[in-house]
Design an enzyme around this catalytic site. Structure first.
Site, mmCIF file in Angstrom:
data_model
loop_
_atom_site.group_PDB
_atom_site.id
_atom_site.type_symbol
_atom_site.label_atom_id
_atom_site.label_comp_id
_atom_site.label_asym_id
_atom_site.label_seq_id
_atom_site.Cartn_x
_atom_site.Cartn_y
_atom_site.Cartn_z
ATOM 1 N N CYS A 18 -9.327 -0.158 13.939
ATOM 2 C CA CYS A 18 -9.328 1.248 13.525
ATOM 3 C C CYS A 18 -9.731 1.437 12.064
ATOM 4 O O CYS A 18 -10.616 2.245 11.741
ATOM 5 C CB CYS A 18 -7.979 1.895 13.810
ATOM 6 S SG CYS A 18 -6.578 1.233 12.872
ATOM 7 N N HIS A 20 -2.290 3.451 12.325
ATOM 8 C CA HIS A 20 -3.552 3.805 12.977
ATOM 9 C C HIS A 20 -4.262 4.873 12.157
ATOM 10 O O HIS A 20 -3.628 5.666 11.453
ATOM 11 C CB HIS A 20 -3.307 4.319 14.397
ATOM 12 C CG HIS A 20 -4.567 4.427 15.215
ATOM 13 N ND1 HIS A 20 -5.274 3.337 15.646
ATOM 14 C CD2 HIS A 20 -5.258 5.518 15.645
ATOM 15 C CE1 HIS A 20 -6.340 3.741 16.326
ATOM 16 N NE2 HIS A 20 -6.361 5.053 16.335
ATOM 17 N N HIS A 79 -12.395 7.228 16.640
ATOM 18 C CA HIS A 79 -11.527 6.101 16.257
ATOM 19 C C HIS A 79 -11.759 4.921 17.177
ATOM 20 O O HIS A 79 -12.378 5.031 18.233
ATOM 21 C CB HIS A 79 -10.045 6.524 16.277
ATOM 22 C CG HIS A 79 -9.497 6.758 17.663
ATOM 23 N ND1 HIS A 79 -8.201 6.459 18.016
ATOM 24 C CD2 HIS A 79 -10.068 7.261 18.795
ATOM 25 C CE1 HIS A 79 -7.978 6.766 19.280
ATOM 26 N NE2 HIS A 79 -9.090 7.259 19.779
#
Length: 369
Positions: free
Chosen positions: A283, A331, A343
């Site tokens: 990510c 994240h 993402h």
């Protein structure tokens, strides 16, 4: 890295919500629009799916398995951030050790030069006979020449004192460099231990999640994906219903547009923990490389991105900004406009677009503040 290889071979499917978000965003001028439609519900299968069998008494439901798998991947994500931080710190420490090594070489060369100068001064004093000034005056044929020589002698004594002081400072610097290098080597070893521990945790969590999935039948795996989509749809719908996007009208900067274009161009590439492209990403690997492509270096991990980049209010969010998710900031995605973000979700999934509110938002940060 067996996990990474398996991840790269997975089918690169894109959920219906992803496709709708992608169409809404990529057809908007400059990838920016102030409109944001409610998310589309996950598409129904083309043929009626066979009902999932009832779980046997004492066994976990498919919903429980979904929650357990998502929890394992979240823990793997947290460990990935720890691994990436240790990796980036190790690289910085290695670069600093190289700098110190160059300083040590330069210092040693300087000491050698200073010692040669000191030796020349000592030999000059030896040639003068080392007589005290009074004796030299008595033996001199010309008092005026003696006085001139005395002045030069005093200048020479000052030069010698300065030389010895510089020699002492250089030796002190070398000692300090040695201490700094030793401390850096110690930190590098600590980071190596952290990386190894994080790597083991990542691999263990991913292995456990994959083991749970592999025990499922084909129809259960399909239902598991549907549960994942439904959870994202529900979270996005609830987020939009709060009016979170009502005042979000920010326009992307030129750098922001470049970052968004880079990130969206990676759609379909697999998530691999620790990866920074060009074939796969995690990510924060995706977001950091997108902004690097836009001409701005930002921290490598989502936690460091949260800590070091300026925070902005949700209402001021604009395409290119980074959305940090979950309480532990494990994240990150990039806002692309129209209430969506791009993402790299997790192992077993590919870079994709999803609703910006499909996960709990912790903060929004701006790389080009």
């Amino acid at each position: 890295m067996g996990t990474a290889k398996r991840a790269s071979s997975r089918v690169r499917g894109v959920p219906a919500l992803t496709l709708l978000c992608a169409m809404a965003i990529l057809t908007a001028p400059g990838l920016v629009t102030t409109a944001h439609a409610a998310p589309a519900a996950p598409a129904a299968p083309s043929a009626p799916a066979a009902p999932a069998p009832e779980p046997e008494p004492g066994t976990k439901s498919l919903e429980d398995i979904h929650q357990e798998i998502e929890g394992l991947y979240r823990q793997a994500g947290t460990a990935t951030d720890a691994y990436n931080l240790a990796e980036s710190e190790t690289k910085a420490q290695s670069a600093r050790i190289v700098e110190i090594a160059n300083l040590v070489v330069a210092g040693q060369d300087r000491i050698s030069t200073l010692k040669q100068r000191a030796g020349s001064a000592a030999r000059a004093q030896y040639r003068s006979g080392g007589l005290p000034p009074g004796a030299q005056l008595a033996l001199s044929d010309s008092p005026s020449d003696f006085l001139d020589g005395t002045g030069r002698l005093r200048q020479g004594e000052k030069a010698t004192t300065d030389l010895l002081s510089e020699l002492s400072r250089t030796q002190f610097d070398l000692e300090r460099y040695a201490k700094d290098a030793g401390a850096l080597w110690q930190k590098m070893e600590e980071n190596r231990v952290k990386k190894e521990a994080a790597k083991k945790e990542i691999e263990d969590k991913i292995k456990a999640a994959e083991a749970l999935e592999n025990r499922l039948r084909a129809e259960e795996k399909a239902r598991l994906i549907q549960l994942e989509q439904e959870a994202q749809y529900k979270a996005q719908t609830q987020w939009l219903s709060t009016g979170a996007m009502k005042d979000v009208k920010g326009s992307a900067t030129d750098a922001g547009k470049r970052a968004v274009q880079f990130a969206t161009a990676q759609t379909g590439k697999p998530y691999v923990w620790g990866a920074v492209g060009p074939d796969s990403y995690d990510c924060s690997g995706l977001t950091s490389q997108a902004w690097l492509a836009a001409g701005r270096a930002i921290p490598r991990t989502s936690q460091e991105q949260l800590r070091l980049l300026p925070k902005v209010a949700l209402k001021d969010m604009r395409p290119g900004d980074l959305i940090i998710y979950f309480d532990d900031a494990s994240h990150v995605g990039m806002y692309v406009g129209d209430g969506a973000m791009v993402h790299a979700p997790r192992p077993g999934r590919n870079v994709t677009m999803a609703g910006a509110g499909s996960m709990p938002i912790k903060a929004v940060v701006r790389p080009d503040a």
